[in-house]
Design a protein around this motif. Sequence first.
Motif, PDB file in Angstrom:
ATOM      1  N   GLN A  21    -133.863  28.027 -46.690  1.00 13.97           N
ATOM      2  CA  GLN A  21    -132.917  27.282 -47.513  1.00 13.97           C
ATOM      3  C   GLN A  21    -133.456  25.868 -47.735  1.00 13.97           C
ATOM      4  O   GLN A  21    -133.901  25.210 -46.790  1.00 13.97           O
ATOM      5  CB  GLN A  21    -131.558  27.200 -46.820  1.00 13.97           C
ATOM      6  CG  GLN A  21    -130.490  26.484 -47.631  1.00 13.97           C
ATOM      7  CD  GLN A  21    -129.245  26.196 -46.811  1.00 13.97           C
ATOM      8  OE1 GLN A  21    -129.320  25.589 -45.745  1.00 13.97           O
ATOM      9  NE2 GLN A  21    -128.107  26.651 -47.284  1.00 13.97           N
ATOM     10  N   GLU A  45    -130.295  25.904 -52.042  1.00 19.34           N
ATOM     11  CA  GLU A  45    -130.609  27.205 -52.620  1.00 19.34           C
ATOM     12  C   GLU A  45    -131.738  27.843 -51.824  1.00 19.34           C
ATOM     13  O   GLU A  45    -132.297  27.236 -50.909  1.00 19.34           O
ATOM     14  CB  GLU A  45    -131.050  27.051 -54.074  1.00 19.34           C
ATOM     15  CG  GLU A  45    -132.350  26.280 -54.231  1.00 19.34           C
ATOM     16  CD  GLU A  45    -132.898  26.304 -55.654  1.00 19.34           C
ATOM     17  OE1 GLU A  45    -132.475  27.171 -56.436  1.00 19.34           O
ATOM     18  OE2 GLU A  45    -133.749  25.464 -55.969  1.00 19.34           O
ATOM     19  N   SER A  76    -125.139  27.170 -42.812  1.00 19.06           N
ATOM     20  CA  SER A  76    -125.139  27.278 -44.276  1.00 19.06           C
ATOM     21  C   SER A  76    -126.295  28.114 -44.803  1.00 19.06           C
ATOM     22  O   SER A  76    -126.254  28.607 -45.927  1.00 19.06           O
ATOM     23  CB  SER A  76    -125.196  25.880 -44.901  1.00 19.06           C
ATOM     24  OG  SER A  76    -126.410  25.217 -44.539  1.00 19.06           O
ATOM     25  N   ALA A  79    -126.344  31.691 -46.656  1.00 21.37           N
ATOM     26  CA  ALA A  79    -126.169  31.916 -48.095  1.00 21.37           C
ATOM     27  C   ALA A  79    -127.427  32.506 -48.728  1.00 21.37           C
ATOM     28  O   ALA A  79    -127.339  33.368 -49.609  1.00 21.37           O
ATOM     29  CB  ALA A  79    -125.795  30.608 -48.781  1.00 21.37           C
ATOM     30  N   ARG A  82    -127.490  36.224 -48.037  1.00 21.20           N
ATOM     31  CA  ARG A  82    -126.522  36.974 -48.845  1.00 21.20           C
ATOM     32  C   ARG A  82    -127.074  37.191 -50.259  1.00 21.20           C
ATOM     33  O   ARG A  82    -126.946  38.277 -50.828  1.00 21.20           O
ATOM     34  CB  ARG A  82    -125.206  36.224 -48.888  1.00 21.20           C
ATOM     35  CG  ARG A  82    -124.492  36.144 -47.544  1.00 21.20           C
ATOM     36  CD  ARG A  82    -123.306  35.201 -47.593  1.00 21.20           C
ATOM     37  NE  ARG A  82    -122.333  35.647 -48.593  1.00 21.20           N
ATOM     38  CZ  ARG A  82    -121.435  34.842 -49.170  1.00 21.20           C
ATOM     39  NH1 ARG A  82    -121.429  33.546 -48.868  1.00 21.20           N
ATOM     40  NH2 ARG A  82    -120.579  35.318 -50.040  1.00 21.20           N
ATOM     41  N   GLU A  83    -127.730  36.151 -50.814  1.00 20.64           N
ATOM     42  CA  GLU A  83    -128.329  36.328 -52.136  1.00 20.64           C
ATOM     43  C   GLU A  83    -129.469  37.328 -52.084  1.00 20.64           C
ATOM     44  O   GLU A  83    -129.633  38.145 -53.003  1.00 20.64           O
ATOM     45  CB  GLU A  83    -128.820  34.993 -52.690  1.00 20.64           C
ATOM     46  CG  GLU A  83    -129.372  35.137 -54.102  1.00 20.64           C
ATOM     47  CD  GLU A  83    -129.814  33.834 -54.734  1.00 20.64           C
ATOM     48  OE1 GLU A  83    -130.139  33.842 -55.943  1.00 20.64           O
ATOM     49  OE2 GLU A  83    -129.844  32.805 -54.035  1.00 20.64           O
ATOM     50  N   ALA A 204    -123.717  34.029 -57.519  1.00 21.99           N
ATOM     51  CA  ALA A 204    -122.993  33.960 -56.245  1.00 21.99           C
ATOM     52  C   ALA A 204    -121.860  34.968 -56.177  1.00 21.99           C
ATOM     53  O   ALA A 204    -121.525  35.478 -55.096  1.00 21.99           O
ATOM     54  CB  ALA A 204    -122.469  32.544 -56.023  1.00 21.99           C
ATOM     55  N   TRP A 207    -122.816  38.282 -54.415  1.00 23.22           N
ATOM     56  CA  TRP A 207    -123.322  38.303 -53.045  1.00 23.22           C
ATOM     57  C   TRP A 207    -122.385  39.063 -52.125  1.00 23.22           C
ATOM     58  O   TRP A 207    -121.154  38.961 -52.262  1.00 23.22           O
ATOM     59  CB  TRP A 207    -123.483  36.888 -52.504  1.00 23.22           C
ATOM     60  CG  TRP A 207    -124.446  36.024 -53.260  1.00 23.22           C
ATOM     61  CD1 TRP A 207    -125.217  36.382 -54.341  1.00 23.22           C
ATOM     62  CD2 TRP A 207    -124.707  34.638 -53.021  1.00 23.22           C
ATOM     63  NE1 TRP A 207    -125.953  35.311 -54.779  1.00 23.22           N
ATOM     64  CE2 TRP A 207    -125.665  34.228 -53.987  1.00 23.22           C
ATOM     65  CE3 TRP A 207    -124.237  33.723 -52.092  1.00 23.22           C
ATOM     66  CZ2 TRP A 207    -126.133  32.925 -54.036  1.00 23.22           C
ATOM     67  CZ3 TRP A 207    -124.718  32.419 -52.132  1.00 23.22           C
ATOM     68  CH2 TRP A 207    -125.659  32.028 -53.095  1.00 23.22           C
ATOM     69  N   ALA A 210    -120.318  37.478 -45.887  1.00 21.27           N
ATOM     70  CA  ALA A 210    -121.122  36.895 -44.817  1.00 21.27           C
ATOM     71  C   ALA A 210    -121.204  37.804 -43.606  1.00 21.27           C
ATOM     72  O   ALA A 210    -122.162  37.734 -42.828  1.00 21.27           O
ATOM     73  CB  ALA A 210    -120.554  35.536 -44.426  1.00 21.27           C
TER      74      ALA A 210
END
Length: 626
Positions: A21, A45, A76, A79, A82-83, A204, A207, A210
């Motif tokens: 990230q 991102e 964080s 994320a 997940r993408e 998003a 996705w 979580a």
Amino acid sequence: MTASPDGPPGSGLRTVALVKQVPRGDDFGTLTTDGRLRREGLDTEMNPWCRRAVAQAVALSGPRGRSTAVTMGPPSAAAVLREAMACGVDDAVHVSDPALAGADCLATAKVLASTVRGLGAVDLVTVGRASVDGNTAAVGAMVAELLGLPFAGPVLGMTVEHGSGGAVLHTTVQEEGGGRPVSVVLPAVVAVAERSCDPAKAPAGTWPAASRVTTVDLAGLGSSAAPPSPTRVTAVRDAVRKRVPLVLDGPLHEQVARALELCEEAARPSPAAALAAVAPVPPTRTGGPAGRDAARHRDGNRSGDVVVLADGADPGGDRALLGEAAVLAASTGGRVVAVAPATVSGAATGTARFAAWGADEVLVMDGGAPRNVAAALAERCASDGMPWAVLGSARSAQREVLARLAVRLDAGLLSDLTGLALGTRRDPALLVGTKPSGNASVAEVVTDSAVRIATVRTGCLPLRTPRDAGEPPVHRLAVGPDPAVRLGDPDGPADYDALERAEVVIGVGRGVDPGHYAELLPLRRLLGAEIAATRKVTDAGWLPHALQVGVTARDIAPRLYLALGLSGKANHMSGVGRAGTVLAVNSDPAAPVFTACDIGIVADWRQVVPLLTAELGRRGAPAGTP
């Protein structure tokens, strides 16, 4: 680690994509004085170069294989996993533990390698070529060394051939001078180039939850403590030279004439040339056993020698690095030992030049496989004593060698440095490196390791005046071939040094359509200019990555930098901060380049370039001068 069972030829692979990230876009955040990236308030991102690693891991696993994405980072960072799953990755592992905050590339590689081992048999581990917020380009090679696997990168498109002897990956390595075909026996680790495929991206809203991400801490990896990080940041400072822009007005032909007059008034040797005139190569210890016995570092029975991994095909880079090593060795009481390919053996082809540039001894390798070069250097360190430092360029092959060597010596790696200095007031024995750290800032980094290992952007170093020296002692360093990696012939000869040593450079941005690059040729010939590019240009495949200038690429110091059709964001302009004069041409009067240049012309480059060419021709300007 062994390859997983493949079943019949053509079935999918077991792949792992290592992702990171990062702050979104060009806002890389700032570094705190303890070396941690401050991301508060920043949009984040998936690292753009990791997106290709995900895409390739998914493609090569296929419907009959399996792919996993792995990241290490704060909560964080889930994320990006997940993408990755939204883009086709089957499952994901997030290593998150407060003790890992601020981990350097060696500590990060150890954690990631441990995570990959826990997944069982894996065929292929993919990583991005580098991360846009650090550009160490070392984690992939370090993970490969920790896992005992071959490495290749950065690579373009990949195909896999299954045979009775196992699976072989066929690809092209994106070297600085062009492409080179390579075949790698699996399992392996590969760093994926920017233009290898379309990036993995997903909105998003697509996705998964979580809860699909498996989160583990250090205890879950079977570790009671975080691996130490030998490297640390000691300071952060502004990197971009402050300029006083003058944006011209009036009829365009008058602006062009005035711009050339201002360039002539400011004409002076390039920063690199000026440094070379006042920075001779200092004398160091003589070679041989007597010199080696005399050179002992103050903190024990350790040599003060500085080892330089020479390239052989990059004379300017070798000369700059050897000269810098000689300055360090003169202070540490050691010698400079150049490790060079067999192509430089003999006075007629290089070793005498190496002595003039700073080398006291030359070790000629009889092979060049990076994994085996690192092993041979580590063995020499074990038998002859640890050197004070090992230096190499920031070219991909040398990055791999020194990343692997850092793992073998359990030493910190100072990567992508733009400058070297010896010591601080608190500790005169430290090697202090400077490197871009985002947002047009420069970080000062040090390592607490017994051996200081560093990759350096050689174009940022002066070409020191050669010293008088004869033929140095030459010895052989045995380096066998790597049976897991087979390299083909490169596409063409490399001229990597040309841009870094150019007196005049023309930089192009997205505002210059590649279909019109030929229109620059007459001006380039008149100026004797090399061409450079912004990251968006190289990401689009319009020019090779080797020509990219900026915080995540190369740092140059021409006498004149002509910026055409580029916005002039800080992360690009930091790469030309040492330029003598920056002349910017852009049709957008609000472009940031007009706050970072010396002279500005608000106009379409296609109108300005013919006028510049005609005016230079009228003045009878000799090649290489504005």
